[in-house]
Design a protein around this motif. Structure first.
Motif, PDB file in Angstrom:
ATOM      1  N   PRO A 218      -3.012  60.545  -7.171  1.00  0.00           N
ATOM      2  CA  PRO A 218      -3.222  59.117  -6.935  1.00  0.00           C
ATOM      3  C   PRO A 218      -3.672  58.814  -5.500  1.00  0.00           C
ATOM      4  O   PRO A 218      -3.267  59.503  -4.555  1.00  0.00           O
ATOM      5  N   ILE A 219      -4.499  57.783  -5.376  1.00  0.00           N
ATOM      6  CA  ILE A 219      -5.028  57.406  -4.056  1.00  0.00           C
ATOM      7  C   ILE A 219      -3.880  57.078  -3.094  1.00  0.00           C
ATOM      8  O   ILE A 219      -3.923  57.421  -1.914  1.00  0.00           O
ATOM      9  N   GLU A 220      -2.808  56.473  -3.608  1.00  0.00           N
ATOM     10  CA  GLU A 220      -1.669  56.116  -2.734  1.00  0.00           C
ATOM     11  C   GLU A 220      -0.996  57.350  -2.152  1.00  0.00           C
ATOM     12  O   GLU A 220      -0.259  57.257  -1.177  1.00  0.00           O
ATOM     13  N   LYS A 221      -1.222  58.508  -2.771  1.00  0.00           N
ATOM     14  CA  LYS A 221      -0.570  59.726  -2.267  1.00  0.00           C
ATOM     15  C   LYS A 221      -1.429  60.406  -1.196  1.00  0.00           C
ATOM     16  O   LYS A 221      -1.071  61.459  -0.688  1.00  0.00           O
ATOM     17  N   ILE A 222      -2.592  59.835  -0.910  1.00  0.00           N
ATOM     18  CA  ILE A 222      -3.478  60.452   0.079  1.00  0.00           C
ATOM     19  C   ILE A 222      -3.561  59.546   1.303  1.00  0.00           C
ATOM     20  O   ILE A 222      -3.784  58.343   1.184  1.00  0.00           O
ATOM     21  N   GLU A 223      -3.333  60.152   2.455  1.00  0.00           N
ATOM     22  CA  GLU A 223      -3.403  59.397   3.698  1.00  0.00           C
ATOM     23  C   GLU A 223      -4.703  59.757   4.403  1.00  0.00           C
ATOM     24  O   GLU A 223      -5.063  60.938   4.458  1.00  0.00           O
ATOM     25  N   LEU A 224      -5.379  58.746   4.925  1.00  0.00           N
ATOM     26  CA  LEU A 224      -6.622  59.046   5.655  1.00  0.00           C
ATOM     27  C   LEU A 224      -6.284  59.297   7.113  1.00  0.00           C
ATOM     28  O   LEU A 224      -5.587  58.502   7.739  1.00  0.00           O
ATOM     29  N   TYR A 225      -6.774  60.409   7.632  1.00  0.00           N
ATOM     30  CA  TYR A 225      -6.498  60.753   9.039  1.00  0.00           C
ATOM     31  C   TYR A 225      -7.830  60.833   9.776  1.00  0.00           C
ATOM     32  O   TYR A 225      -8.670  61.679   9.483  1.00  0.00           O
ATOM     33  N   ASN A 226      -7.988  59.923  10.706  1.00  0.00           N
ATOM     34  CA  ASN A 226      -9.187  59.935  11.543  1.00  0.00           C
ATOM     35  C   ASN A 226      -8.970  60.949  12.645  1.00  0.00           C
ATOM     36  O   ASN A 226      -8.199  60.711  13.565  1.00  0.00           O
ATOM     37  N   VAL A 227      -9.626  62.069  12.567  1.00  0.00           N
ATOM     38  CA  VAL A 227      -9.367  63.143  13.540  1.00  0.00           C
ATOM     39  C   VAL A 227      -9.708  62.634  14.959  1.00  0.00           C
ATOM     40  O   VAL A 227     -10.812  62.115  15.174  1.00  0.00           O
ATOM     41  N   PRO A 228      -8.749  62.710  15.901  1.00  0.00           N
ATOM     42  CA  PRO A 228      -9.011  62.203  17.250  1.00  0.00           C
ATOM     43  C   PRO A 228     -10.150  62.973  17.928  1.00  0.00           C
ATOM     44  O   PRO A 228     -10.364  64.165  17.635  1.00  0.00           O
ATOM     45  N   GLU A 231      -9.867  66.487  19.097  1.00  0.00           N
ATOM     46  CA  GLU A 231      -9.601  67.541  18.100  1.00  0.00           C
ATOM     47  C   GLU A 231     -10.793  67.786  17.180  1.00  0.00           C
ATOM     48  O   GLU A 231     -10.737  68.633  16.278  1.00  0.00           O
ATOM     49  N   LEU A 232     -11.881  67.048  17.387  1.00  0.00           N
ATOM     50  CA  LEU A 232     -13.034  67.192  16.497  1.00  0.00           C
ATOM     51  C   LEU A 232     -13.696  68.554  16.670  1.00  0.00           C
ATOM     52  O   LEU A 232     -13.746  69.089  17.782  1.00  0.00           O
ATOM     53  N   ALA A 233     -14.236  69.096  15.554  1.00  0.00           N
ATOM     54  CA  ALA A 233     -14.999  70.341  15.653  1.00  0.00           C
ATOM     55  C   ALA A 233     -16.252  70.074  16.500  1.00  0.00           C
ATOM     56  O   ALA A 233     -16.689  68.923  16.624  1.00  0.00           O
ATOM     57  N   HIS A 234     -16.839  71.160  17.032  1.00  0.00           N
ATOM     58  CA  HIS A 234     -17.949  70.994  17.986  1.00  0.00           C
ATOM     59  C   HIS A 234     -19.140  70.240  17.400  1.00  0.00           C
ATOM     60  O   HIS A 234     -19.909  69.633  18.116  1.00  0.00           O
ATOM     61  N   TYR A 235     -19.292  70.254  16.078  1.00  0.00           N
ATOM     62  CA  TYR A 235     -20.458  69.625  15.461  1.00  0.00           C
ATOM     63  C   TYR A 235     -20.205  68.180  15.050  1.00  0.00           C
ATOM     64  O   TYR A 235     -21.110  67.498  14.598  1.00  0.00           O
ATOM     65  N   SER A 236     -18.959  67.739  15.138  1.00  0.00           N
ATOM     66  CA  SER A 236     -18.616  66.490  14.461  1.00  0.00           C
ATOM     67  C   SER A 236     -18.608  65.268  15.371  1.00  0.00           C
ATOM     68  O   SER A 236     -18.098  65.298  16.489  1.00  0.00           O
ATOM     69  N   LYS A 237     -19.156  64.177  14.812  1.00  0.00           N
ATOM     70  CA  LYS A 237     -19.104  62.887  15.507  1.00  0.00           C
ATOM     71  C   LYS A 237     -17.872  62.123  15.026  1.00  0.00           C
ATOM     72  O   LYS A 237     -17.234  61.401  15.756  1.00  0.00           O
ATOM     73  N   LYS A 238     -17.548  62.323  13.745  1.00  0.00           N
ATOM     74  CA  LYS A 238     -16.349  61.712  13.174  1.00  0.00           C
ATOM     75  C   LYS A 238     -15.916  62.543  11.967  1.00  0.00           C
ATOM     76  O   LYS A 238     -16.759  63.007  11.206  1.00  0.00           O
ATOM     77  N   THR A 239     -14.615  62.742  11.829  1.00  0.00           N
ATOM     78  CA  THR A 239     -14.106  63.441  10.643  1.00  0.00           C
ATOM     79  C   THR A 239     -12.908  62.674  10.101  1.00  0.00           C
ATOM     80  O   THR A 239     -12.025  62.279  10.860  1.00  0.00           O
ATOM     81  N   VAL A 240     -12.926  62.447   8.795  1.00  0.00           N
ATOM     82  CA  VAL A 240     -11.772  61.833   8.141  1.00  0.00           C
ATOM     83  C   VAL A 240     -11.148  62.890   7.236  1.00  0.00           C
ATOM     84  O   VAL A 240     -11.812  63.409   6.335  1.00  0.00           O
ATOM     85  N   ASP A 241      -9.905  63.230   7.515  1.00  0.00           N
ATOM     86  CA  ASP A 241      -9.217  64.193   6.652  1.00  0.00           C
ATOM     87  C   ASP A 241      -8.437  63.449   5.581  1.00  0.00           C
ATOM     88  O   ASP A 241      -7.776  62.439   5.873  1.00  0.00           O
ATOM     89  N   LEU A 242      -8.513  63.946   4.338  1.00  0.00           N
ATOM     90  CA  LEU A 242      -7.663  63.412   3.276  1.00  0.00           C
ATOM     91  C   LEU A 242      -6.386  64.231   3.304  1.00  0.00           C
ATOM     92  O   LEU A 242      -6.397  65.424   3.004  1.00  0.00           O
ATOM     93  N   MET A 243      -5.308  63.586   3.708  1.00  0.00           N
ATOM     94  CA  MET A 243      -4.033  64.290   3.871  1.00  0.00           C
ATOM     95  C   MET A 243      -3.149  64.014   2.660  1.00  0.00           C
ATOM     96  O   MET A 243      -2.949  62.855   2.285  1.00  0.00           O
ATOM     97  N   HIS A 248       5.233  71.414   0.889  1.00  0.00           N
ATOM     98  CA  HIS A 248       5.754  71.821   2.199  1.00  0.00           C
ATOM     99  C   HIS A 248       5.462  70.801   3.291  1.00  0.00           C
ATOM    100  O   HIS A 248       5.853  70.992   4.440  1.00  0.00           O
ATOM    101  N   GLY A 249       4.768  69.725   2.985  1.00  0.00           N
ATOM    102  CA  GLY A 249       4.524  68.708   4.008  1.00  0.00           C
ATOM    103  C   GLY A 249       3.145  68.087   3.897  1.00  0.00           C
ATOM    104  O   GLY A 249       2.331  68.490   3.053  1.00  0.00           O
ATOM    105  N   LEU A 250       2.900  67.090   4.765  1.00  0.00           N
ATOM    106  CA  LEU A 250       1.636  66.364   4.744  1.00  0.00           C
ATOM    107  C   LEU A 250       0.556  67.209   5.426  1.00  0.00           C
ATOM    108  O   LEU A 250       0.662  67.489   6.618  1.00  0.00           O
ATOM    109  N   GLU A 251      -0.470  67.610   4.660  1.00  0.00           N
ATOM    110  CA  GLU A 251      -1.509  68.463   5.238  1.00  0.00           C
ATOM    111  C   GLU A 251      -2.861  68.169   4.607  1.00  0.00           C
ATOM    112  O   GLU A 251      -2.961  67.506   3.578  1.00  0.00           O
ATOM    113  N   GLU A 252      -3.896  68.759   5.216  1.00  0.00           N
ATOM    114  CA  GLU A 252      -5.275  68.467   4.794  1.00  0.00           C
ATOM    115  C   GLU A 252      -5.607  69.053   3.416  1.00  0.00           C
ATOM    116  O   GLU A 252      -5.442  70.240   3.174  1.00  0.00           O
TER     117      GLU A 252
END
Ligand code: ATP
Length: 442
Positions: A218-228, A231-243, A248-252
């Motif tokens: 369910p969408i409610e079980k997914i948190e959107l994480y705007n990667v600061p 912490e962005l990869a060298h190629y990225s202007k913006k990354t949104v992780d679906l957490m 074992h815990g909240l992860e990507e």
């Protein structure tokens, strides 16, 4: 997590790889049911990407990768994790994943550890000729950019989708199939005109949330994480992780990145002729200009939006959501996997009431064959003669319907169809079974 792992092994979804020789850390095998579940999840992704969108094409590229691809992509210099050693327990950890038992004063200074696997290519084993096992499926999508454009006449915006193995020598593989060294990715590279990238990223985040909802997460079980930014990869202007809240815990679960023009520009020849916005290394090896011309004839290096999901993490999330232990009253419980029917490894089980009754078994085979022929997935005939046990097993592996063939069936051409979730049993005519079955599993 323990219950899920136990169910996966007991019922044949997932096994520790190389188990008879003590295993190999960070790799798993998918058993008879696991391979069906995995294929179903991958097919659902492929359908939603390639079949439902005329602007997306598929690709299946090689795993062995020319080191130059991963030099210019930046992986050789940056695809590493900080590693520390604990002098007390003599173990190695990723610097951000040191267990609390290890004291700070026992840890060495972090040093970078490249996560790519290398292998020799050709008959000489002296390390002079090697390839990498790809650490992501994305790079060969970029290197095939021109091939796809030239063979399909695509114009931006358009996408290239790929599903396949990726390899990362994770310092600390763990949490069952969550972090492993050999896994599969489902990646889309969606090429857009610079300037349209931000809107495209937002749209893909929404589409991907909807897709996970359709797989039972369910969408409610997914948190959107705007990667600061830091912490962005060298190629990225913006990354949104679906957490997702894994056992074992909240992860990507999936990352959706705006990779800008970094990759195409990096792999391109004649970079000076292009209006490149990202900071790329001068390419002395490529023989392809990774750009498109607009109506005026000006060269544009498309920006890329990349939704990248892990198949194993997807399976873990789907199983975690589907796993239910239900109280049936009178101290009885049942385990049921409430998988979306399109993901269920087995769509229907045909259970003959008596395993030695020829007429019942023959009719059961006919029912099985008629449903199997519909091409909607695996239908099995389970001739054990124990209906109760059959129901329990099929609840546990997520089979949406069980169909029982008994003495009455021979008399009046009816069968009992049992619904996994409601446990309701209804007597239906065999002539109507196909329609009822199709409605149940769609
Ligand atoms: P993490 O931060 O968890 O290491 P990542 O940000 O390095 O993940 P990406 O490079 O964005 O991951 O890869 C895209 C997807 O591939 C991830 O969202 C995940 O689903 C999957 N993935 C990456 N590494 C692994 C792994 N070691 N095991 C299983 N799946 C993985």
């Amino acid at each position: 997590m323990d219950e899920l792992v136990a169910l996966c092994k007991r019922r044949g979804f997932i096994f520790q790889s190389n188990e008879v020789y003590g295993g190999l850390q960070g790799v798993y095998d998918f058993g008879p049911l696991g391979v069906e579940l995995k294929n179903n999840l991958k097919n659902a992704w492929w359908e939603s990407m390639v079949y439902e969108n005329d602007d997306i094409e598929g690709l299946d590229s090689s795993i062995l990768t020319n080191p130059l691809v991963l030099k210019y992509s930046g992986h050789e210099s940056t695809f590493s994790d900080p590693m520390v050693d604990c002098k007390s327990c003599q173990k190695r950890f990723r610097a951000d994943q040191v267990p609390p038992e290890c004291k700070k004063e026992d840890l060495t200074e972090p040093r970078q550890f490249n996560l790519m696997f290398k292998t020799n290519v050709g008959p000489i084993d002296d390390g002079s000729s090697f390839a990498y096992l790809r650490p992501e499926t994305a790079q060969q999508i970029f290197t095939n950019f021109k091939n796809v454009i030239d063979s399909t006449s695509k114009q931006i915006p358009f996408g290239i989708a790929q599903i396949g193995k990726a390899f990362r020598n994770e310092i600390t593989p763990r949490n069952f199939i969550f972090r492993v060294r050999e896994f599969e990715q489902m990646e889309l590279e969606y090429f857009v005109k610079p300037g349209n990238d931000e809107q495209a990223l937002d749209e893909w985040v929404q589409k991907r949330l909807n897709w996970w909802r359709d797989q039972g997460v369910p969408i409610e079980k997914i948190e959107l994480y705007n990667v600061p930014t830091d912490e962005l990869a060298h190629y990225s202007k913006k990354t949104v992780d679906l957490m997702y809240m894994f056992p074992h815990g909240l992860e990507e679960l999936e990352g959706i990145a705006n990779r800008t023009d970094f990759d195409l520009a990096s792999h391109s020849k004649k970079q000076d002729e292009l209006n490149i916005t990202s900071n790329v290394e001068k390419n002395k090896h490529s023989n392809s200009k990774m750009a498109v011309q607009d109506k005026k004839g000006d060269w544009i290096v498309p920006y890329v939006i990349e939704p990248s999901a892990g198949v194993e993490r997807g399976i873990l999330a789907v199983l975690n959501e589907a796993f239910v232990e239900e109280d049936l009253g009178d101290g009885k419980t049942r385990i049921v996997l409430k998988l979306k029917p399109h993901l269920s490894p087995i769509k229907a089980a045909i259970l003959p009431l008596k395993k030695n009754n020829e007429e019942i078994v023959t009719l059961s085979k006919e029912v099985k064959n008629s449903l199997q022929k519909l091409g909607l997935g695996r239908v099995i005939l389970e001739n054990t003669g124990n209906i109760g046990k059959g129901y329990r097993r099929h609840d546990e592996i997520g089979t949406p319907v069980c169909i029982t063939v008994d003495f009455e069936s021979i008399e009046d051409s009816t069968v009992t169809i049992r619904d996994r979730d409601s446990m309701d049993q209804v007597r239906v005519k065999i002539s109507e079974l196909t329609e009822i079955y199709k409605n149940k599993i769609k």
